[in-house]
Design a protein around this motif. Structure first.
Motif, PDB file in Angstrom:
ATOM      1  N   GLY A 127       0.788  -1.234   0.000  1.00  0.00           N
ATOM      2  CA  GLY A 127       0.000   0.000   0.000  1.00  0.00           C
ATOM      3  C   GLY A 127       0.816   1.277   0.000  1.00  0.00           C
ATOM      4  O   GLY A 127       0.265   2.352   0.222  1.00  0.00           O
ATOM      5  N   LEU A 128       2.120   1.198  -0.244  1.00  0.00           N
ATOM      6  CA  LEU A 128       2.985   2.370  -0.176  1.00  0.00           C
ATOM      7  C   LEU A 128       3.232   2.988  -1.556  1.00  0.00           C
ATOM      8  O   LEU A 128       3.621   2.290  -2.498  1.00  0.00           O
ATOM      9  CB  LEU A 128       4.340   2.012   0.453  1.00  0.00           C
ATOM     10  N   TRP A 129       3.036   4.312  -1.633  1.00  0.00           N
ATOM     11  CA  TRP A 129       3.344   5.063  -2.849  1.00  0.00           C
ATOM     12  C   TRP A 129       4.788   4.802  -3.280  1.00  0.00           C
ATOM     13  O   TRP A 129       5.083   4.672  -4.459  1.00  0.00           O
ATOM     14  CB  TRP A 129       3.118   6.553  -2.586  1.00  0.00           C
ATOM     15  N   SER A 130       5.692   4.752  -2.331  1.00  0.00           N
ATOM     16  CA  SER A 130       7.127   4.669  -2.610  1.00  0.00           C
ATOM     17  C   SER A 130       7.612   3.291  -3.060  1.00  0.00           C
ATOM     18  O   SER A 130       8.791   3.129  -3.369  1.00  0.00           O
ATOM     19  CB  SER A 130       7.920   5.112  -1.382  1.00  0.00           C
ATOM     20  N   SER A 131       6.733   2.286  -3.124  1.00  0.00           N
ATOM     21  CA  SER A 131       7.129   0.951  -3.588  1.00  0.00           C
ATOM     22  C   SER A 131       6.949   0.861  -5.105  1.00  0.00           C
ATOM     23  O   SER A 131       5.824   0.913  -5.620  1.00  0.00           O
ATOM     24  CB  SER A 131       6.297  -0.132  -2.907  1.00  0.00           C
ATOM     25  N   PRO A 140       6.179   6.874  -9.851  1.00  0.00           N
ATOM     26  CA  PRO A 140       5.739   8.016 -10.670  1.00  0.00           C
ATOM     27  C   PRO A 140       6.778   9.134 -10.746  1.00  0.00           C
ATOM     28  O   PRO A 140       7.536   9.365  -9.798  1.00  0.00           O
ATOM     29  CB  PRO A 140       4.484   8.513  -9.947  1.00  0.00           C
ATOM     30  N   THR A 141       6.770   9.817 -11.894  1.00  0.00           N
ATOM     31  CA  THR A 141       7.661  10.957 -12.112  1.00  0.00           C
ATOM     32  C   THR A 141       6.828  12.202 -12.407  1.00  0.00           C
ATOM     33  O   THR A 141       5.623  12.119 -12.664  1.00  0.00           O
ATOM     34  CB  THR A 141       8.600  10.714 -13.306  1.00  0.00           C
ATOM     35  N   GLY A 158       4.227   8.568   2.126  1.00  0.00           N
ATOM     36  CA  GLY A 158       5.104   8.863   3.255  1.00  0.00           C
ATOM     37  C   GLY A 158       5.719  10.257   3.153  1.00  0.00           C
ATOM     38  O   GLY A 158       5.431  11.024   2.249  1.00  0.00           O
ATOM     39  N   ALA A 159       6.588  10.546   4.108  1.00  0.00           N
ATOM     40  CA  ALA A 159       7.292  11.832   4.130  1.00  0.00           C
ATOM     41  C   ALA A 159       8.229  11.921   2.937  1.00  0.00           C
ATOM     42  O   ALA A 159       8.646  10.931   2.376  1.00  0.00           O
ATOM     43  CB  ALA A 159       8.064  11.981   5.436  1.00  0.00           C
ATOM     44  N   GLY A 160       8.561  13.137   2.546  1.00  0.00           N
ATOM     45  CA  GLY A 160       9.456  13.361   1.423  1.00  0.00           C
ATOM     46  C   GLY A 160       8.703  13.832   0.205  1.00  0.00           C
ATOM     47  O   GLY A 160       7.481  13.961   0.222  1.00  0.00           O
ATOM     48  N   ALA A 161       9.428  14.079  -0.837  1.00  0.00           N
ATOM     49  CA  ALA A 161       8.842  14.623  -2.052  1.00  0.00           C
ATOM     50  C   ALA A 161       8.307  13.510  -2.958  1.00  0.00           C
ATOM     51  O   ALA A 161       9.020  12.553  -3.250  1.00  0.00           O
ATOM     52  CB  ALA A 161       9.874  15.448  -2.797  1.00  0.00           C
ATOM     53  N   GLN A 162       7.066  13.636  -3.348  1.00  0.00           N
ATOM     54  CA  GLN A 162       6.452  12.753  -4.338  1.00  0.00           C
ATOM     55  C   GLN A 162       6.098  13.616  -5.528  1.00  0.00           C
ATOM     56  O   GLN A 162       5.795  14.801  -5.368  1.00  0.00           O
ATOM     57  CB  GLN A 162       5.186  12.084  -3.762  1.00  0.00           C
ATOM     58  N   SER A 163       6.096  13.058  -6.722  1.00  0.00           N
ATOM     59  CA  SER A 163       5.811  13.903  -7.876  1.00  0.00           C
ATOM     60  C   SER A 163       4.925  13.214  -8.891  1.00  0.00           C
ATOM     61  O   SER A 163       4.944  11.988  -9.021  1.00  0.00           O
ATOM     62  CB  SER A 163       7.122  14.349  -8.541  1.00  0.00           C
ATOM     63  N   ALA A 164       4.149  14.047  -9.589  1.00  0.00           N
ATOM     64  CA  ALA A 164       3.315  13.603 -10.703  1.00  0.00           C
ATOM     65  C   ALA A 164       2.819  14.874 -11.397  1.00  0.00           C
ATOM     66  O   ALA A 164       2.595  15.889 -10.735  1.00  0.00           O
ATOM     67  CB  ALA A 164       2.130  12.773 -10.208  1.00  0.00           C
TER      68      ALA A 164
END
Length: 169
Positions: A127-131, A140-141, A158-164
């Motif tokens: 269930g993690l975005w970062s996986s 995702p970029t 989670g914490a940190g920068a995610q992008s899309a």
């Protein structure tokens, strides 16, 4: 014609002819549909015999499975007079990047790119975005459209920068 509410020029796609001036108020919402490359037939066109004063929100919607490709242009508003003002907000269709160009006598939407769609699969099972394994195209970029359709499931960011470039759930 002064519009402070909704303006939807076509029924699926069509031409709305306005004899005289068009004034779109700050609270107006104009929706144009794109379903192909023929003005007034496959995509909406507002044809004004006078001047057009633009404001408010522009919603751009793709019809059916149509997705504009890079380099395509759509003249969605033309006048016999002039165009003044700009839309304060432009809402893009999912997986498309269109740039409004406010010319002296028209508004043209130019397609910059069709974005790759990176879909949530949940295959990693955590269930993690970062996986990376949870995505059809890997993590995702900023140049991708992200589609998350998990029903009753949860995606944890989670914490940190995610992008899309775009996100739809």
């Amino acid at each position: 014609l002064t519009v402070n509410g909704a303006l939807q020029p076509g029924n699926s796609a069509g031409r709305l002819a306005i004899n005289g001036n068009l004034v779109l108020g700050a609270g107006s919402v104009t929706s144009v549909e794109l379903g192909g490359t023929t003005q007034g037939t496959n995509y909406d066109w507002i044809d004004v015999t006078g001047n057009a004063s633009l404001a408010g929100t522009l919603n751009i919607v793709n019809l059916g499975t149509f997705s504009p490709t890079a380099g395509q242009n759509f003249v969605v508003l033309s006048t016999s007079g002039s165009v003044g003002g700009v839309f304060a907000t432009v809402n893009q269709p999912f997986a498309s990047l269109l740039t409004p160009t406010y010319n002296a006598a028209n508004l043209t939407l130019g397609t910059q790119a069709a974005l790759a769609v990176n879909q949530w699969t949940g295959s990693a099972g955590d269930g993690l975005w970062s996986s990376t394994g949870n995505w059809s195209l890997g993590l995702p970029t900023s140049g991708q459209a992200v589609l998350i359709n998990v029903g009753a499931g949860t995606v944890t960011v989670g914490a940190g920068a995610q992008s899309a470039a775009q996100l739809q759930s």
